[in-house]
Structure formats: C-alpha cells, structure tokens
Motif scaffolding. Structure first.
Motif, PDB file in Angstrom:
ATOM      1  N   GLU A 428      80.346 -58.693  61.798  1.00 46.23           N
ATOM      2  CA  GLU A 428      80.029 -57.796  60.700  1.00 46.23           C
ATOM      3  C   GLU A 428      81.260 -57.086  60.148  1.00 46.23           C
ATOM      4  O   GLU A 428      81.236 -56.569  59.046  1.00 46.23           O
ATOM      5  N   GLY A 474      81.539 -60.604  56.861  1.00 44.20           N
ATOM      6  CA  GLY A 474      80.497 -59.822  56.223  1.00 44.20           C
ATOM      7  C   GLY A 474      81.088 -58.905  55.170  1.00 44.20           C
ATOM      8  O   GLY A 474      82.304 -58.811  54.997  1.00 44.20           O
ATOM      9  N   MET A 478      79.721 -52.872  54.965  1.00 43.37           N
ATOM     10  CA  MET A 478      78.999 -52.631  56.215  1.00 43.37           C
ATOM     11  C   MET A 478      79.518 -51.353  56.883  1.00 43.37           C
ATOM     12  O   MET A 478      78.778 -50.646  57.565  1.00 43.37           O
ATOM     13  N   SER A 520      71.631 -51.984  56.197  1.00 39.76           N
ATOM     14  CA  SER A 520      72.740 -52.944  56.239  1.00 39.76           C
ATOM     15  C   SER A 520      72.509 -54.136  55.316  1.00 39.76           C
ATOM     16  O   SER A 520      73.469 -54.744  54.828  1.00 39.76           O
ATOM     17  N   ILE A 521      71.254 -54.503  55.065  1.00 37.16           N
ATOM     18  CA  ILE A 521      70.979 -55.585  54.122  1.00 37.16           C
ATOM     19  C   ILE A 521      71.437 -55.179  52.722  1.00 37.16           C
ATOM     20  O   ILE A 521      72.048 -55.969  51.988  1.00 37.16           O
ATOM     21  N   SER A 524      75.108 -55.505  52.474  1.00 38.47           N
ATOM     22  CA  SER A 524      75.594 -56.879  52.362  1.00 38.47           C
ATOM     23  C   SER A 524      75.448 -57.420  50.949  1.00 38.47           C
ATOM     24  O   SER A 524      76.076 -58.419  50.590  1.00 38.47           O
ATOM     25  N   ALA A 591      65.884 -54.290  54.710  1.00 39.04           N
ATOM     26  CA  ALA A 591      65.705 -55.431  55.600  1.00 39.04           C
ATOM     27  C   ALA A 591      64.230 -55.745  55.812  1.00 39.04           C
ATOM     28  O   ALA A 591      63.374 -54.856  55.779  1.00 39.04           O
ATOM     29  N   ASN A 634      64.956 -58.779  49.848  1.00 36.78           N
ATOM     30  CA  ASN A 634      65.902 -59.135  50.909  1.00 36.78           C
ATOM     31  C   ASN A 634      65.942 -60.645  51.117  1.00 36.78           C
ATOM     32  O   ASN A 634      64.953 -61.345  50.850  1.00 36.78           O
ATOM     33  N   GLU A 637      64.604 -63.850  56.457  1.00 40.48           N
ATOM     34  CA  GLU A 637      65.264 -64.034  57.753  1.00 40.48           C
ATOM     35  C   GLU A 637      65.122 -65.483  58.193  1.00 40.48           C
ATOM     36  O   GLU A 637      64.074 -66.113  58.013  1.00 40.48           O
ATOM     37  N   ARG A 708      74.477 -66.528  55.426  1.00 40.08           N
ATOM     38  CA  ARG A 708      74.280 -65.329  56.247  1.00 40.08           C
ATOM     39  C   ARG A 708      75.248 -65.302  57.415  1.00 40.08           C
ATOM     40  O   ARG A 708      75.624 -66.343  57.940  1.00 40.08           O
ATOM     41  N   HIS A 713      71.841 -60.827  57.226  1.00 39.32           N
ATOM     42  CA  HIS A 713      72.906 -60.229  56.422  1.00 39.32           C
ATOM     43  C   HIS A 713      73.731 -61.304  55.718  1.00 39.32           C
ATOM     44  O   HIS A 713      74.099 -62.318  56.327  1.00 39.32           O
TER      45      HIS A 713
END
Length: 747
Positions: A428, A474, A478, A520-521, A524, A591, A634, A637, A708, A713
């Motif tokens: 990250e 990343g 972040m 954090s999403i 990013s 997220a 988002n 995942e 990602r 992320h």
C-alpha cells in the motif's frame, strides 16, 4: 557481567555450605503430550478453520517455553552457582536454528519458483525477518491482522511466535543474572535462587498482563504480536519453574492422585474450551488469553508431582507428535499455503478439491516434520561444532580483539539485515515507481473489449511490467488516512484540516477545489480524480481508516471497542469542515466491506436499507456547499493478484464473479442518489462496474495493467488510466433520477 556471576557464585557457595549434588530436572513425558495438543490445535485451525480458537495452541507453547527455559537456568545456577550464558545461547541456536534454516530455505525457493517478483520479493523479506527473529515486528509494520481471515497471509507469518520466544530467550537470562546480583548486593539472597526468579516472574506477569489488556483494547492487531503483551504467558511458565515444586509440597498433592488427575484434566478442559469458544472476533490476547494460559499452567503444575499418574498426554503416539512438534509447526503453514498454488495455480476456498489438497498438505507436513526431526533437529543438537563455538565464546585466553571483532561483525550484520527487512516493501505504501503515463483508454467500450480478452487470458505476458516489480504500487494518497481512534481525546480522529500531509492538500493557488472523502477505497481512486481534472483544480484527500463516506455506524475488522462511534463522529466533523471550505466538487466512495461491518449486525436487504439512509445523510450534510457531488461505486472485490498471479496459473483462473453483496450496495447507493437528486441536490452516481468487470466476471486487470493491489484497492497505474473515463463521466453527468431507479438486475 562475568564478575557479577563470579560474585554470585562465591556468595551462593558460602551460603549453601558444603557442596552437594543438585539433581538434574527429571524428564517430563506429559510435556511432550502437551506440545502435541498445542501444535494440533494450531495446525487444525490453519488447515480447516476448526476449532475456531485453535490459535490458543501458541499460548500453550509460550507457557511451556517459559517453564522449560527457566527450569534449565535454575538448574545451572543451583548446580554451578552461575549461569553459563555462552552455553545457554549456543544450546538455543543448536535447538532452533538448523530446522528453521532448512524450512526457510525450502520455502523461499518454492516462492521463487511459484510466484512472480511482485509476490516473491515481499515474501523473501518475510523469510529474512523470520531468520532474524523479528517477524512479529515485521507484521506490525505491515499492519497485519493475524486473526483476520481475509487478510494477506505469508508462508513465514507463523514465525511471529518463534520470534517472540527468541526475544524472550535473548533477554530473560540477563534479567535473571541482574536480579540475582541485585539480591546479593541488597543482602536478600537467602540462599535461594528460586525466590528471586519467582519474584521477577511475578512482577513480569503483572506488568505484562496489564499492558496486554490495555493494548488489546486499543490496538488488538499489533498487541497480538508484541513481546510485551505476551511476556506474561512466558512469565507464567517461569513462575511455575521457580515455585511449582513448593506449591505442590504445600498442597500435598503427592498423596492425592485423584486431585492431581483432576487438576490435569481441568487444565486440558480449559485449553479445549478456549479453542472451541474463541474465534477471530475474540479480542486477543488480553484477558481472553488467561483461559488457555491458566489451563496450560495447571497441566504443568500437575506434572510437578513426583510419580504423578499417567494420562493420555503420556501415550507413545501423542508423545511422538510432541517430539516433532517444532518441525511440524514450521512445515505446516508453508505447505498449506503453497501446495494449492503448485497443484492448481490459485489458492482459494471456491475449489471443490480443497479438502483433498489440504489432506495431502498435512500428510506431507507430517512426513517432512518426522524427517526434519530425524535428520536435522536431533543430529544438530549433538553436533560438535556447537561445543567448539561455546568454548571459543568463553575461553579467557583468546585475544580480546578477536572476540570484540566477532561480536561487532555479527551485530552489524544483524542490524543491517534488520534495517533492510524493516524498510522492505509494503504494497500500500511502497513498491515500484508507477508507470510514467499509463496507456490511455479512449472509451468504456474500448476498456470492455480489453477486459473481455483478459477474462480469457492464458498467459501473464501483458502484465510483465508490474509482475516484475518488487510490489504493486498503491495510491500515494493512502497515506492521507487517519485513524478514527487516534484523537487526543481518545474518542475520535482530529478534524480534517489543511495541516496534514502535503499529498493530501490542494494547491492553494488553484481557482477550483475538489475533495475526495471516504475510506482507503476512496483514497485509491484519487489518482483517477487527478487525471480527470485539469491543472486548474486543487484536490484534497480526506481519508478515515475503514470508515465509509456514508454516515453509518460500522465496526472495525480488528474489533477495537469504540470504533463505530469514533468513526461516525470523525466523519461528521470532516463533512462539516468540507462544507465550510465550499469546494466545487466532492467525490465520495466506500469499500464493499463497510456494509458487512454494520454495527447493527444487519445483513442482506436490511443492511442495504441502512446503508442507503447513511449515504442520504452524508449527501444532506454536503448539499449546502452547492458543490457538485459524485458518488463512485467501489471496485468489486475479487482475488488479490499477489495471491493469484502464479507461474502455475493463468489470468483466466483469477476471474471472479460480481458478488451479490456488491450488487446490494450498488443499488442502495443508486437509490440514495436518486432521493437526494429529487430534493434538488446536484449529485451523480458513476457506474464504475464496466471499468473492472465484463459479463459478470472480474479479471485481475485489463490484460496490460493489474487493477488492484489486493482484493479491492486500485493500483496507482490502473487508477490513472481511468482518468479519461472519469473525465467523461464528470463532463456529461447522467440523469440520476432515471438511472438510480434501475436495479442492477433490471440493467
């Protein structure tokens, strides 16, 4: 220190009177059985997830280590009047290092063969940390959560407990020698080394247990690995070594076999109860560790009784497992993690042959453990090289400069390697430099065409640039995330201001300002926002760790108490600060996991309804700014490329479908945007699904760039590539009242 030990030895001899032989500590077959119980709990937990609290086996090991090490030190002190530190440290190296070197070397080689540098390089740093006995500190630096089932796992991660033990071995003997010297000088020696050890151990237990409870409440993930929060478990074993025999004599357990048996089975029952009742959601270690630790102490105490009755722990097969427990502990984790990758290319729970592969991994772990014990562990302990090393370390006649040089070279090597490990890659925050300019994508249709080909990808050649890097890169933003529990009042994070990191701040001379708000999403996504807006914009990043942009109460994956309220208060403070700033554009993102962590415990459609209400509240707070508001869906995942990108797999094997949970969250956000737009708020939701998935499948990237850095992320490169698409969405906003009414299924 040598003079101190000589003085202690002389005083001990004088106090003790005529020398008399000191019996060697008797062999305890029940402790081999207790080792077997501990290692089987850990292995079963790692292999099949049951018992859910099998991680308490490590706590049993800590008690045993504290007991056995302290018992050996006391025996030396009582027999010789001093502790042979050179002998002690050489014996520890002979006992632990050879098998660890073999396992680390084989595992590191397997990582190089199976993975691309994007995965293997960080794992090699973990291997170095394991050999240097600092793996626990490395995991703290990485922000790892050992009990998080969704967290990244390294085949060296289990070395954290060995690192804690070895840090104990490196400090405890010196503390005892110092304590004996202080007791001697104060005239409180009393002829009993055990009394001093018992006092030291009791103080260590009280202090460490207090710290363990306090730090587990504040930061459970780090507390799990810290030596100061685990020292009381080792100290409990040390206390038994010093005072266990006296306790047995006072209780007269030797004449009560039934009481001894009851004591032992009560201890085993406490360990089993903790293993079955505890789960990754249990705040640990803290007070919860008391149950398995006290259970292990009761088992050890029962065995202190001379002639204690036999039990299941002393059965020959059980003792054999205990004998190879160290090697079994070393081998089981690498095999459970790497064998699925070697056999099918991708590790994951959605394969029908998981149990078969797990069974093969456990069988191999047992065979390798037995072979390692037979051909590495046992011969290494008896090797003459250790006695030679011990003599060289303590021979008074050897040149002083030679000893100083040897110690100096070793210290410099250890420090240098530790610094390299400590500054190693964290996906990250560190890694390869991002591409100078990602290849532009002209339209969503063009990106969809790339994704369609990526879904059917049969090789990794298109991703060479990122796969050959030391780690995925990343977003720099972040680092803008604050912790909601890090406020000075202990209740919430400091309000958003322009005094944070420079990367989080807009250009003060820019005529227009944009703010990205979320977890954090959202952070990013910031590189995409920067690419989408021209030079006339100043962009601020307002991130809260695990805290969504929707005003909902969410728990934290690590389970820290008070997080839900702190997150909500901190987010409200941020929204108020942004409203005062009067930005021209506000971008919100959250997220997928946020809706799974609702403090209310709601799931399914109830969770979606709560999420919708929370986002509506956020939009209402921002409506007064007269800014244009954009809500970004988002990224769905999917499989982490670090786990999935293996030389034995193909990109097609990494494709995952869009989850039902993502669809529920997306629909909830569309309804919230539609309701806000109906009230006159200038708000748009950007449909980002076509940027990551096609025909319901989400590949690891578009065939050229990995999307990602983990499960969700975005990589900095992919986010920047999305800039032109986001620019188009911002320039030509959709009609939210029309689009929001459509569910994902209807579209």
């Amino acid at each position: 220190m040598a003079r101190v030990q000589e003085a202690v030895a002389a005083r001990t001899s004088a106090d003790a009177g005529p020398s008399r032989p000191v019996e060697r500590p008797r062999f305890r077959p029940d402790l081999e059985g207790l080792r077997a119980l501990a290692v089987l709990l850990v292995v079963a937990n790692h292999a099949v997830g049951w018992p859910s609290g099998g991680f308490v086996g490590v706590d049993v090991f800590f008690v045993l280590s504290g007991y056995l090490i302290t018992r050996g030190l006391l025996h030396q002190q009582e027999r010789d009047g001093r502790v042979g530190l050179a002998r002690f440290f050489v014996r520890r190296v002979a006992r632990l290092l050879p098998a660890a070197v073999v396992v680390v070397a084989v595992t590191a080689s397997a990582c190089l063969l199976l993975f691309f540098p994007i995965t293997s390089v960080p794992l090699l740093f973990d291997g170095a940390a394991a050999l240097l006995s600092v793996e626990n500190w490395a995991l703290i630096r990485q922000g790892a959560d050992y009990l998080d089932p969704a967290g990244a796992v390294s085949p060296f991660q289990h070395f954290w407990s060995l690192s804690v033990e070895e840090q104990f071995y490196a400090t405890w003997p010196w503390l005892l020698v110092l304590a004996w010297a202080v007791a001697l000088r104060a005239g409180r020696w009393g002829g009993s080394a055990r009394r001093v050890v018992a006092t030291c151990a009791a103080v260590a237990v009280v202090v460490s247990f207090t710290l363990s409870v306090a730090l587990t409440e504040r930061t459970a993930a780090a507390a799990y690995f810290l030596p100061v929060t685990r020292a009381w478990e080792l100290g409990g074993g040390a206390l038994l070594a010093a005072a266990g025999a006296a306790c047995v004599a006072r209780l007269r357990l030797g004449v009560r076999p039934l009481l001894v048996t009851g004591l032992r089975w009560t201890g085993i029952g406490m360990i089993a109860l903790a293993a079955v009742m505890y789960s990754p959601a249990t705040p640990f270690p803290g007070a919860a560790a008391g149950l398995p630790v006290l259970g292990a102490m009761l088992v050890v105490l029962a065995g202190e009784v001379p002639g204690a009755p036999a039990s299941a722990l002393t059965l020959r097969p059980v003792r054999w497992v205990g004998r190879i427990s160290y090697s079994l502990y070393l081998w089981h984790a690498p095999l459970l993690l790497l064998l699925p990758v070697a056999l099918r290319g991708v590790a994951g729970p959605d394969h029908g042959d998981d149990l078969l592969v797990t069974g093969v991994a456990l069988l191999l772990a047992g065979l390798l453990a037995a072979a390692t014990y037979r051909f590495v562990e046992a011969p290494a302990r008896r090797a003459r090289v250790w006695e030679t090393l011990r003599r060289r370390l303590r021979v008074p006649g050897s040149p002083r400069w030679t000893r100083i040089a040897g110690v100096g070279v070793t210290a410099v090597a250890v420090v240098a390697l530790s610094v390299v490990q400590w500054r190693g890659p964290v996906p990250e925050a560190r890694g390869a430099e991002p591409l100078a300019r990602p290849e532009a994508v002209a339209s969503t249709a063009q990106l969809q065409d790339r994704l369609q080909k990526a879904v059917r990808g049969t090789d990794w050649r298109g991703y060479d640039r990122q796969l050959s890097a030391g780690a995925l890169t990343g977003a720099a933003e972040m680092a803008c995330m604050r912790d909601p529990l890090d406020g000075s009042d202990g209740g919430s994070a400091p309000p958003f201001s322009w005094t944070t990191l420079p990367v989080c701040l807009p250009d003060p001379a820019a005529p227009r300002r944009a703010v990205v708000i979320g977890d954090s999403i959202a952070m990013s996504y910031v590189p995409a926002v920067r690419e989408a807006l021209d030079d006339g914009w100043g962009i601020a990043a307002v991130g809260l760790q695990s805290c969504p942009s929707a005003l909902v109460r969410v728990g934290e994956a690590r389970g820290r108490p008070g997080y839900a309220d702190a997150c909500r208060r901190s987010r409200e403070q941020d929204l108020q600060a942004v409203a005062r700033m009067k930005p021209d554009l506000v971008v919100l993102a959250s997220a997928e996991s946020g809706m799974r962590r609702l403090a209310s415990g709601a799931t399914g459609r109830e969770a979606a309804a709560e999420w919708q209400r929370g986002l509506e509240k956020s939009l209402e707070r921002l409506a007064g700014t007269r800014a244009r508001i954009v809500v970004l869906e988002n990224p769905p995942e999917t499989t982490s490329p670090v786990d999935c990108a293996a030389r034995t797999s193909t990109p097609a094997a990494c494709v995952r479908p869009v989850s039902a949970a993502w669809t529920l969250k997306s629909d909830a956000e569309r309804r919230a945007v539609s309701e806000a737009a109906a009230r006159g708020t200038d708000v748009t939701l950007v449909d980002t699904l076509p940027w990551f998935c096609v025909d319901g499948g989400c590949p690891v990237g578009d065939g050229r760039l990995i999307a990602r850095i983990d499960h969700g992320h975005l990589t900095a490169d992919y986010a920047r590539m999305l800039g032109p698409l986001l620019r188009s969405a911002l320039a030509e906003p959709a009609e939210p009242g029309d689009a929001a009414a459509l569910t994902r299924a209807e579209r």
